[in-house]
Design a protein around this motif. Structure first.
Motif, mmCIF file in Angstrom:
data_model
loop_
_atom_site.group_PDB
_atom_site.id
_atom_site.type_symbol
_atom_site.label_atom_id
_atom_site.label_comp_id
_atom_site.label_asym_id
_atom_site.label_seq_id
_atom_site.Cartn_x
_atom_site.Cartn_y
_atom_site.Cartn_z
ATOM 1 N N THR A 125 39.474 39.580 30.823
ATOM 2 C CA THR A 125 40.295 40.299 30.743
ATOM 3 C C THR A 125 40.047 41.488 29.600
ATOM 4 O O THR A 125 40.654 42.427 29.414
ATOM 5 C CB THR A 125 41.688 39.998 31.659
ATOM 6 N N GLY A 126 39.599 40.635 28.407
ATOM 7 C CA GLY A 126 39.659 40.742 28.006
ATOM 8 C C GLY A 126 41.254 41.085 26.755
ATOM 9 O O GLY A 126 41.496 41.115 25.130
ATOM 10 N N ASP A 127 42.199 40.022 27.508
ATOM 11 C CA ASP A 127 42.949 40.264 26.848
ATOM 12 C C ASP A 127 43.454 38.664 26.239
ATOM 13 O O ASP A 127 43.556 38.807 24.872
ATOM 14 C CB ASP A 127 44.375 40.148 27.855
ATOM 15 N N PHE A 128 42.373 37.436 25.952
ATOM 16 C CA PHE A 128 42.780 36.335 25.351
ATOM 17 C C PHE A 128 41.254 36.227 24.909
ATOM 18 O O PHE A 128 40.006 36.332 25.088
ATOM 19 C CB PHE A 128 42.661 35.459 26.618
ATOM 20 N N LYS A 129 42.003 36.192 23.269
ATOM 21 C CA LYS A 129 40.404 35.834 22.382
ATOM 22 C C LYS A 129 40.773 34.235 21.348
ATOM 23 O O LYS A 129 41.786 34.232 21.889
ATOM 24 C CB LYS A 129 40.439 36.992 20.940
ATOM 25 N N ILE A 130 39.913 34.183 21.430
ATOM 26 C CA ILE A 130 39.454 32.417 20.077
ATOM 27 C C ILE A 130 37.768 32.203 19.450
ATOM 28 O O ILE A 130 37.599 32.187 20.335
ATOM 29 C CB ILE A 130 40.080 31.191 21.273
ATOM 30 N N ASP A 131 38.363 31.571 17.935
ATOM 31 C CA ASP A 131 37.430 31.500 17.649
ATOM 32 C C ASP A 131 37.434 29.759 18.240
ATOM 33 O O ASP A 131 37.981 28.543 17.366
ATOM 34 C CB ASP A 131 38.196 31.459 15.901
ATOM 35 N N ALA A 132 36.870 29.886 18.601
ATOM 36 C CA ALA A 132 35.853 28.573 18.912
ATOM 37 C C ALA A 132 33.918 28.282 18.447
ATOM 38 O O ALA A 132 33.433 28.843 18.016
ATOM 39 C CB ALA A 132 36.039 27.549 20.427
ATOM 40 N N PHE A 133 34.336 26.598 18.703
ATOM 41 C CA PHE A 133 32.814 26.210 18.603
ATOM 42 C C PHE A 133 32.516 26.114 20.091
ATOM 43 O O PHE A 133 32.777 25.133 20.123
ATOM 44 C CB PHE A 133 32.479 25.253 17.577
ATOM 45 N N ALA A 134 31.011 26.131 20.426
ATOM 46 C CA ALA A 134 30.639 24.911 22.256
ATOM 47 C C ALA A 134 30.294 23.947 21.781
ATOM 48 O O ALA A 134 29.016 24.229 20.838
ATOM 49 C CB ALA A 134 29.681 26.460 22.571
ATOM 50 N N ILE A 135 30.454 23.383 22.075
ATOM 51 C CA ILE A 135 29.862 21.819 21.773
ATOM 52 C C ILE A 135 29.094 20.991 23.270
ATOM 53 O O ILE A 135 28.812 20.051 23.197
ATOM 54 C CB ILE A 135 31.052 20.790 21.713
ATOM 55 N N LYS A 136 29.365 22.048 24.721
ATOM 56 C CA LYS A 136 29.348 21.272 25.918
ATOM 57 C C LYS A 136 28.892 21.902 26.349
ATOM 58 O O LYS A 136 30.399 22.999 26.999
ATOM 59 C CB LYS A 136 30.147 20.083 26.171
ATOM 60 N N MET A 137 28.010 21.937 27.603
ATOM 61 C CA MET A 137 27.935 23.475 28.641
ATOM 62 C C MET A 137 27.993 22.572 29.937
ATOM 63 O O MET A 137 26.568 21.738 29.808
ATOM 64 C CB MET A 137 27.436 24.595 28.279
ATOM 65 N N THR A 138 28.513 23.169 30.923
ATOM 66 C CA THR A 138 27.550 22.863 32.431
ATOM 67 C C THR A 138 26.753 23.576 33.137
ATOM 68 O O THR A 138 27.567 25.071 32.778
ATOM 69 C CB THR A 138 29.039 21.910 33.356
#
Length: 507
Positions: free
Chosen positions: A442-455
């Motif tokens: 939606t473009g309303d939510f942002k977060i500074d983070a690291f990607a550590i796992k993906m499925t």
């Protein structure tokens, strides 16, 4: 030796000197408010050793460490920490131990409420008002007050007493009273900042209020080393004790005592291959050669060189070393037998190499009727008992073993620090490659983070601010984020777990 010197000062079994400062203000606190503040960070330490139970003090410096004196936990088989809320936790070991500065950093298991106290990064000013906190006699939390009397290094301590030169680092001298049980406690200023850790009191007759805390700068250095160190079991904390001998120690005020004292000092400077000579009685190896022109009455000196024996008298051997005449007083000399064997003529180029006590200049009349002078000198080889010499050498061997062990430990710590730094740099770069400001669809939510796992369907993010893990469905992210993650999939799969571990271990 060190153990003999320690009769003049008392290591306090658990005191830390803390200069207290607030984290957001330099406002001075009253002693009452200061004590309430510091009390939340001070820990009682209860120790069990083969000799019985003892008590000391420590203080919380971060969420996983308590600092105290090394001598508090020395020889401990069990160490229990008692926090202000009366929570008891058994510590498993130390992360860093520095016997020369009397600092130990104890690892604290989870389960305690930790209230770290601030530590100054700079030495305090002379005259500053301070308060010392601790657990004197194991009787509970206590406070005393005083000032910073002086800042002393090793050389400054040596000028007070040669025996104090065993201490490395910088020491805060204070007149704030400290007692056994205060060791490891904080010495603080009136803003709530630690400036030192109560460690020992100098109790030689004639001295009052001569108490010492290891400095805040040395404490911070120890904490920094502890951050990358491995756990040391308490059984491995205590260094090996120097071997002792049944041979009595001579009184340092006697001639024998002075000789032994000089030999003890000298052997510390000798190479390993010289020590067996001392052990077998050749004490000349312990003394540098002294120029005969500079000898003085009362001095113990090694005289070495070619000598002319002028005359053998009943009282001794009159000889000339260089241009200086000496009378060597040999208690067992048989002058008549010597003259019968060698005659009365001068004997030239006799090699002399011995240790002598230099006596006073004495006038005598020469064979041609003139007046001349000689120094009475007394040979000292054989004066010190062999068992005493062996004891000195044994203690020196042990001291060198301890120093070698310390050097190896420093090397190991340096290597561990090097490897930790390499690992940090390696994963730091990889972590930054997986860091992004993620935006939802939606473009309303942002977060500074690291990607550590993906499925196939979701990605696990670790927030940069507080290291929380969040699992987010891929269809909830923006198209740009999904495309970015697709390009990072291989890095996430191969290094995500290691990067997670790296992030969690960052301070």
């Amino acid at each position: 030796m060190f153990r003999a010197q320690r009769t003049f000062f008392v290591a306090c079994a658990c005191v830390v000197l803390l200069l207290v400062t607030t984290t957001d203000s330099n406002a001075q606190l009253t002693l009452v408010d200061l004590t309430k503040k510091v009390k939340e960070s001070v820990v009682q330490i209860e120790i069990e050793t083969s000799a019985g139970k003892a008590a000391g003090t420590g203080y919380v410096v971060n969420q996983s460490m308590v600092v105290t004196n090394q001598h508090v936990i020395e020889d401990a088989s069990k160490v229990e920490l008692v926090f202000p809320d009366m929570t008891r936790i058994q510590a498993k070991g130390a992360l860093h131990v520095d016997a020369d500065r009397d600092i130990a950093v104890i690892a604290v298991p989870t389960g305690a409420k930790m209230n770290p106290i601030a530590i100054s990064k700079a030495y305090p000013e002379q005259g500053l008002d301070v308060a010392a906190y601790g657990n004197p006699g194991g009787g509970g939390f206590s406070v005393s007050k005083g000032i910073v009397s002086a800042i002393r290094d090793k050389e400054s301590l040596r000028q007070v007493d040669e025996g104090l030169s065993v201490f490395e680092g910088v020491w805060i001298q204070t007149d704030a009273p400290i007692s056994p049980g205060n060791s490891g406690g904080p010495l603080v200023d009136y803003t709530g900042t630690v400036i030192g850790m109560n460690t020992w009191a100098y109790t030689k007759e004639g001295f009052q209020g001569f108490n010492f805390a290891i400095s805040c700068v040395d404490i911070l250095a120890a904490i920094e080393k502890a951050k990358s160190a491995k756990l040391i079991a308490f059984a491995d904390v205590s260094p090996p004790k120097p071997k002792t001998s049944n041979a009595p120690r001579p009184d340092k005020s006697t001639l024998l005592g002075k000789i032994v004292s000089q030999i003890e000092y000298a052997v510390k400077q000798l190479p390993d291959n010289a020590l067996p000579h001392i052990e077998s009685g050749d004490i000349e190896y312990a003394f540098p050669t002294t120029s005969v022109t500079s000898i003085k009455t009362g001095q113990i000196a090694r005289l070495r060189g070619l000598t002319t024996i002028i005359q053998v008298l009943d009282e001794g051997i009159l000889m000339k070393l260089g241009s200086t005449k000496c009378m060597a007083i040999h208690p067992n000399l048989n002058a008549a037998e010597f003259r019968a064997k060698f005659g009365d003529r001068p004997i030239f180029d006799v090699l002399t190499d011995d240790v002598y006590l230099i006596g006073k200049p004495t006038a005598y009349t020469t064979v041609v009727g003139t007046t001349s002078y000689y120094y009475e000198i007394f040979p000292l080889n054989g004066v010190v008992p062999i068992n005493q010499l062996k004891s000195i050498v044994e203690e020196e061997y042990t001291r060198r073993e301890i120093e070698a062990a310390k050097a190896e430990e420093l090397r190991r710590q340096a290597e561990a620090q090097k490897q930790a730094t390499l690992k940090k740099n390696r994963y730091s770069g990889a972590a930054e490659k997986l860091r992004r400001t993620f935006v939802d669809s939606t473009g309303d939510f942002k977060i500074d983070a690291f990607a550590i796992k993906m499925t196939v369907f979701s990605v696990t993010l670790m927030t940069a601010e507080d290291k929380r893990e969040i699992e987010v469905p891929l269809n909830k992210l923006s198209r740009l984020d999904r495309d970015w993650l697709s390009g990072k999939a291989l890095l996430i799969k191969s290094g995500g777990d290691k990067i997670k571990e790296y992030l969690l271990n960052q301070e």
